[in-house]
Design an enzyme around this catalytic site. Structure first.
Site, PDB file in Angstrom:
ATOM      1  N   ARG A   1      -0.737   9.507   0.195  1.00 53.91           N
ATOM      2  CA  ARG A   1      -2.114  10.109  -0.790  1.00 53.91           C
ATOM      3  C   ARG A   1      -1.913  11.271  -0.868  1.00 53.91           C
ATOM      4  NH1 ARG A   1      -6.765   6.190   2.345  1.00 53.91           N
ATOM      5  NH2 ARG A   1      -5.847   4.288   1.379  1.00 53.91           N
TER       6      ARG A   1
ATOM      7  N   GLN B   1      -8.448  14.235   4.182  1.00 54.16           N
ATOM      8  CA  GLN B   1      -7.754  13.529   3.096  1.00 54.16           C
ATOM      9  C   GLN B   1      -8.650  13.341   1.894  1.00 54.16           C
ATOM     10  OE1 GLN B   1      -6.944   9.044   3.380  1.00 54.16           O
ATOM     11  NE2 GLN B   1      -4.872  10.040   3.486  1.00 54.16           N
TER      12      GLN B   1
ATOM     13  N   HIS C   1      -8.753  11.368  -1.223  1.00 55.84           N
ATOM     14  CA  HIS C   1      -8.194  10.051  -1.730  1.00 55.84           C
ATOM     15  C   HIS C   1      -7.640  10.210  -3.386  1.00 55.84           C
ATOM     16  CE1 HIS C   1      -7.460   5.822  -2.979  1.00 55.84           C
ATOM     17  NE2 HIS C   1      -7.827   5.526  -1.576  1.00 55.84           N
TER      18      HIS C   1
ATOM     19  N   GLU D   1      -6.579   2.043  -2.979  1.00 59.74           N
ATOM     20  CA  GLU D   1      -5.086   2.004  -3.063  1.00 59.74           C
ATOM     21  C   GLU D   1      -4.850   0.646  -3.464  1.00 59.74           C
ATOM     22  OE1 GLU D   1      -3.412   4.903  -0.816  1.00 59.74           O
ATOM     23  OE2 GLU D   1      -1.822   3.458   0.146  1.00 59.74           O
TER      24      GLU D   1
ATOM     25  N   LEU E   1     -15.026   5.253  -4.452  1.00 59.12           N
ATOM     26  CA  LEU E   1     -13.370   4.657  -4.161  1.00 59.12           C
ATOM     27  C   LEU E   1     -12.879   3.378  -5.031  1.00 59.12           C
ATOM     28  CD1 LEU E   1     -10.914   5.373  -2.374  1.00 59.12           C
ATOM     29  CD2 LEU E   1     -11.554   3.194  -1.080  1.00 59.12           C
TER      30      LEU E   1
ATOM     31  N   HIS F   1     -12.381  12.015   1.399  1.00 56.92           N
ATOM     32  CA  HIS F   1     -12.151  10.525   1.966  1.00 56.92           C
ATOM     33  C   HIS F   1     -12.238  10.172   3.242  1.00 56.92           C
ATOM     34  CE1 HIS F   1     -11.416   6.349   1.434  1.00 56.92           C
ATOM     35  NE2 HIS F   1     -10.286   6.346   2.123  1.00 56.92           N
TER      36      HIS F   1
ATOM     37  N   PHE G   1       0.620  -1.315   0.053  1.00 57.52           N
ATOM     38  CA  PHE G   1       0.122   0.056  -0.033  1.00 57.52           C
ATOM     39  C   PHE G   1       0.733   1.318   0.006  1.00 57.52           C
ATOM     40  CE2 PHE G   1      -4.781   0.660   1.339  1.00 57.52           C
ATOM     41  CZ  PHE G   1      -5.168  -0.360   0.698  1.00 57.52           C
TER      42      PHE G   1
ATOM     43  N   ARG H   1      -3.123  10.632   6.507  1.00 62.20           N
ATOM     44  CA  ARG H   1      -3.262   9.005   7.037  1.00 62.20           C
ATOM     45  C   ARG H   1      -2.834   8.297   5.936  1.00 62.20           C
ATOM     46  NH1 ARG H   1      -6.710   4.859   6.061  1.00 62.20           N
ATOM     47  NH2 ARG H   1      -8.378   5.949   5.121  1.00 62.20           N
TER      48      ARG H   1
HETATM   49  C1  LIG Z   1     -14.851   3.578   0.819  1.00 61.26           C
HETATM   50  C2  LIG Z   1     -13.926   3.434   1.764  1.00 61.26           C
HETATM   51  C3  LIG Z   1     -12.721   2.509   1.953  1.00 61.26           C
HETATM   52  C4  LIG Z   1     -11.958   2.525   2.918  1.00 61.26           C
HETATM   53  N1  LIG Z   1     -11.026   1.414   2.975  1.00 61.26           N
HETATM   54  C5  LIG Z   1     -10.051   1.173   3.829  1.00 61.26           C
HETATM   55  C6  LIG Z   1      -9.101   0.598   3.955  1.00 61.26           C
HETATM   56  O1  LIG Z   1      -9.237  -0.349   3.070  1.00 61.26           O
HETATM   57  N2  LIG Z   1      -8.243   0.385   4.870  1.00 61.26           N
HETATM   58  C7  LIG Z   1      -8.266   1.178   6.102  1.00 61.26           C
HETATM   59  O2  LIG Z   1      -7.612   1.312   7.143  1.00 61.26           O
HETATM   60  N3  LIG Z   1      -9.491   2.362   6.037  1.00 61.26           N
HETATM   61  C8  LIG Z   1     -10.191   2.204   4.887  1.00 61.26           C
HETATM   62  N4  LIG Z   1     -11.237   3.257   5.009  1.00 61.26           N
HETATM   63  C9  LIG Z   1     -11.635   4.149   6.167  1.00 61.26           C
HETATM   64  C10 LIG Z   1     -12.198   3.070   7.348  1.00 61.26           C
HETATM   65  O3  LIG Z   1     -13.171   2.391   6.631  1.00 61.26           O
HETATM   66  C11 LIG Z   1     -12.973   4.206   8.108  1.00 61.26           C
HETATM   67  O4  LIG Z   1     -12.148   5.181   8.656  1.00 61.26           O
HETATM   68  C12 LIG Z   1     -13.217   3.506   9.633  1.00 61.26           C
HETATM   69  O5  LIG Z   1     -13.993   2.243   9.107  1.00 61.26           O
HETATM   70  C13 LIG Z   1     -14.243   4.247  10.447  1.00 61.26           C
HETATM   71  O6  LIG Z   1     -14.709   3.065  11.523  1.00 61.26           O
HETATM   72  P1  LIG Z   1     -15.585   3.835  12.706  1.00 61.26           P
HETATM   73  O7  LIG Z   1     -15.851   2.705  13.609  1.00 61.26           O
HETATM   74  O8  LIG Z   1     -14.767   5.104  13.289  1.00 61.26           O
HETATM   75  O9  LIG Z   1     -16.918   4.624  12.164  1.00 61.26           O
HETATM   76  P2  LIG Z   1     -17.967   3.989  11.112  1.00 61.26           P
HETATM   77  O10 LIG Z   1     -17.806   2.750  10.480  1.00 61.26           O
HETATM   78  O11 LIG Z   1     -18.183   5.024  10.135  1.00 61.26           O
HETATM   79  O12 LIG Z   1     -19.306   4.023  12.031  1.00 61.26           O
HETATM   80  C14 LIG Z   1     -19.888   5.148  12.518  1.00 61.26           C
HETATM   81  C15 LIG Z   1     -21.134   4.641  13.395  1.00 61.26           C
HETATM   82  O13 LIG Z   1     -21.596   5.758  14.115  1.00 61.26           O
HETATM   83  C16 LIG Z   1     -23.010   5.862  13.917  1.00 61.26           C
HETATM   84  N5  LIG Z   1     -23.549   7.175  14.239  1.00 61.26           N
HETATM   85  C17 LIG Z   1     -22.930   8.256  13.543  1.00 61.26           C
HETATM   86  N6  LIG Z   1     -23.729   9.184  14.010  1.00 61.26           N
HETATM   87  C18 LIG Z   1     -24.835   8.779  14.879  1.00 61.26           C
HETATM   88  C19 LIG Z   1     -25.726   9.368  15.444  1.00 61.26           C
HETATM   89  N7  LIG Z   1     -26.122  10.782  15.690  1.00 61.26           N
HETATM   90  N8  LIG Z   1     -26.400   8.803  16.464  1.00 61.26           N
HETATM   91  C20 LIG Z   1     -26.296   7.182  16.315  1.00 61.26           C
HETATM   92  N9  LIG Z   1     -25.127   6.654  15.863  1.00 61.26           N
HETATM   93  C21 LIG Z   1     -24.267   7.323  14.902  1.00 61.26           C
HETATM   94  C22 LIG Z   1     -23.082   4.936  12.664  1.00 61.26           C
HETATM   95  O14 LIG Z   1     -24.450   4.559  12.463  1.00 61.26           O
HETATM   96  C23 LIG Z   1     -22.347   3.906  12.471  1.00 61.26           C
HETATM   97  O15 LIG Z   1     -22.505   2.782  13.376  1.00 61.26           O
HETATM   98  C24 LIG Z   1     -12.173   3.298   4.030  1.00 61.26           C
HETATM   99  C25 LIG Z   1     -13.107   4.320   3.902  1.00 61.26           C
HETATM  100  C26 LIG Z   1     -13.903   4.393   2.814  1.00 61.26           C
HETATM  101  C27 LIG Z   1     -14.953   5.628   2.546  1.00 61.26           C
END
Ligand SMILES: Cc1cc2nc3c(=O)[nH]c(=O)nc-3n(C[C@H](O)[C@H](O)[C@H](O)COP(=O)(O)OP(=O)(O)OC[C@H]3O[C@@H](n4cnc5c(N)ncnc54)[C@H](O)[C@@H]3O)c2cc1C
Length: 586
Positions: A286, A240, A242, A255, A252, A353, A119, A397
């Site tokens: 990135r 960021q 992407h 990468e 997306l 992103h 990566f 990141r």
């Molecule tokens: C398309 C894409 C591909 C990616 N690929 C990678 C990768 O290959 N490798 C990597 O390391 N990272 C990757 N990332 C980044 C990574 O996926 C995210 O940064 C990470 O999964 C975020 O996890 P989280 O638990 O912080 O939040 P999330 O998984 O976004 O979860 C947020 C949670 O909060 C809840 N929530 C939000 N607001 C409220 C509210 N007001 N009330 C109640 N619930 C709420 C939502 O319902 C959800 O359950 C990618 C991101 C994207 C967009």
């Protein structure tokens, strides 16, 4: 009005990887845990993560957690806190093995070990040859991790409040956070969830920008809840972009596609990354690749009739590799562009992103705020995942480090909460004033009459952010952006809902989300205007160089009077020598 009330040891707001990993730690320790999510947990945005999760397993090429740490510090443009980065990189291998044992179906090498792909920004031996550090379940790694964590939580008897929207934190006069007011989306009824500890794990705020890779739910609600509770947001200027979103649409292309050997070309068919990053080329960091693409387009070497994108070439990898290693990408490209990546190149352009900034925490997930001598934690409040700024990503990141961040610091927060609960056994009295304030926030949307519409204002906000706070920035452009965003915030007062029904009223939810986005937009543009240097993803045309003398510090934005403050970067790791800032070349 009487509001229904429930009591738990811990309230986790967010059921993505960050929230679920923390909840699992707590439920296994027999704490009573409530997880609130505005969507069904397995629809949380972690499900969309494609390419994988970093850990120095050395299954494909030699590796060490210390090299991973070096790459992360360099990737962060030296703004990352080195104690937290050391902690994360050291923990990574154990956490991957733990996920594997919990059931994550990682892809395999022929010898049966977990498959790892190269990566961006990864190196062997502190800046040497390319490393292969990203553990992948094909290109659906987030899906595999999220479903596994959800199943493990069900088994551990975590209590889920699915499709409940968190509105505001409840805070007493001594500053303790005692839970939150939430809204049951199905019935439109408020519910008070009282808890000795609350963890914000609400994910990022990609919906700030018109073209983005994020789901519609990524509206940064937790960040805005923190701001309203008087907590500053850290490093919000670092958003960021992407490099490879599908041009004009934003979806997306991981990468991992370049990790498997894909590369970028301009209208002359030139592999232009060789000019910008002679060593790492298409797998530079990135921020570097995004700026290179934007520069190619600005200088007229973009592709297509409007010369507004570049091409990602994958066809030389062969159909077998593409469909085995990148099946999701092949699907996405076919669905949205009606082309086969095994035959044609994909038009791409940088797309919003990832939110590098967020709620300031220490490496135990405790939310911290500056005081006269250093910083102190907010009692009862934790944050983990993309909404938190711990800060391991600093100004940029590295791909594959977010899935790692969410499980490492989700677990760390869970462990610290267990200790906190041992010392704080009883619920404190709920402060009526804070509950009333949260209710008033909700009831504001009952105002009737004619007014502006939520979707129209949201579209304006997203285009403003895209046009005035994008890849390249300047004082003039940012000032115009800030004026416009403040103007939009004023107009929020005139917004009215047409539909005041209770049952599954998504218009009310979208209004609450837009309020949150407004606050975060102001935080982002104000912080960007404040930082007069270029570092990582924050690229100022009027201050093109990194300026460690004046700007090797974290920014803090307070909602009150849009005030900015700063705090030092932790350059001292936990056990190893510091990596001092130096010129960053790839
Ligand atoms: C398309 C894409 C591909 C990616 N690929 C990678 C990768 O290959 N490798 C990597 O390391 N990272 C990757 N990332 C980044 C990574 O996926 C995210 O940064 C990470 O999964 C975020 O996890 P989280 O638990 O912080 O939040 P999330 O998984 O976004 O979860 C947020 C949670 O909060 C809840 N929530 C939000 N607001 C409220 C509210 N007001 N009330 C109640 N619930 C709420 C939502 O319902 C959800 O359950 C990618 C991101 C994207 C967009």
């Amino acid at each position: 009005m009487t509001i229904a009330k429930r009591q738990f040891d811990t309230l986790v707001i967010g059921a993505g990887g960050g929230g679920l990993r923390a909840a699992l730690q707590l439920a296994r320790a027999e704490a009573s845990v409530a997880v609130v999510s505005k969507v069904f947990p397995t629809r949380s945005h972690t499900v969309a993560a494609q390419g994988g999760m970093n850990a120095a397993l050395a299954n494909v090429l030699p590796d060490s957690w210390h090299w991973h740490m070096y790459d992360t510090v360099k990737g962060s443009d030296y703004l990352g806190d080195q104690d937290a980065i050391e902690y994360m990189c050291r923990s990574a291998s154990n956490l991957v093995v733990e996920l594997e044992h919990a059931g994550v179906p990682f892809s395999r090498l022929d010898n049966g070990k977990i498959y790892q792909r190269p990566f961006g920004g990864q190196s062997q031996n502190f800046g040497g040859d390319q490393a292969a550090r990203t553990c992948a379940a094909a290109d659906r790694t987030g899906h595999a991790i999220l479903h596994t964590l959800y199943q493990q939580n069900i088994r551990a008897k975590t209590h889920f409040f699915d499709e409940y929207f968190a509105i505001d934190l409840i805070k007493d006069e001594e500053g303790f956070i005692l839970g939150a007011l939430v809204l049951e989306i199905e019935t439109g009824e408020p519910l008070l969830i009282e808890a000795k500890t609350t963890l914000l794990a609400t994910g990022g705020a990609g919906q700030l920008f018109r073209t983005n890779t994020n789901a519609h739910i990524n509206t940064g609600d937790g960040l805005a809840m923190a701001l309203r509770a008087g907590i500053p947001l850290q490093d919000m200027e670092f958003f960021q972009f992407h490099p490879t979103g599908i041009a004009g649409r934003g979806m997306l292309i991981t990468e991992g596609a370049r990790g498997e050997g894909g590369y970028l070309t301009n209208r002359d068919g030139e592999r232009f990354m060789e000019r910008y990053a002679p060593h790492a080329r298409d797998l530079a960091s990135r921020d570097v690749v995004s700026r290179a693409i934007a520069t190619e387009v600005r200088e007229g070497r973009g592709c297509g009739d409007n010369r507004d994108h570049v091409m990602l070439k994958l066809d030389h990898l062969g159909r077998d590799v593409l469909y085995k290693r990148l099946p999701g990408i092949c699907d996405t490209v076919k669905t949205f562009l009606h082309i086969d990546p095994a035959e044609e190149s994909i038009p791409v352009f940088p797309t919003a992103h990832y939110t590098m900034g967020g709620i300031p925490t220490d490496r135990h997930g405790r939310v911290v705020v500056p005081v006269e001598q250093g910083q102190e934690s907010i009692p009862g409040l934790y944050a983990a995942g993309e909404c938190a700024c711990v800060s391991v990503h600093g100004a940029n990141r590295l791909g594959g480090n977010s899935l790692l961040d969410i499980v490492v610091f989700g677990r760390a927060a869970g462990n610290d909460i267990i200790e906190y609960l041992n010392d704080n056994r009883y619920h404190r009295p709920l402060p009526q004033e804070s509950v009333e304030q949260a209710m008033a926030h909700l009831q504001r949307w009952e105002q009737k009459g004619e007014g502006e519409s939520v979707p129209a204002l949201k579209r304006e906000l997203q285009s403003t952010m895209e046009n005035y706070c994008g890849v390249f920035r300047s004082e003039e452009i940012l000032q115009q952006g800030l004026d416009k965003v403040l103007g939009l915030e004023q107009r929020m007062q005139d917004v009215r809902l047409k539909d005041h029904s209770k049952i599954f009223n998504t218009a009310r939810i979208e209004a609450l989300e837009l309020e949150n986005l407004m606050d975060i937009a102001i935080a982002t543009v104000s912080s960007a205007l404040g930082r007069r240097e270029s570092r990582g993803a924050h690229s100022r045309m009027d201050y093109p160089d990194r300026d460690d003398q004046r700007w090797l510090k974290h920014s803090l934005y307070y909602k009150e009077q849009h005030r900015l403050d700063y705090k030092p970067v932790t350059l001292k790791p936990m056990t190893v020598e510091s990596f001092p800032p130096k010129a960053r070349v790839y």
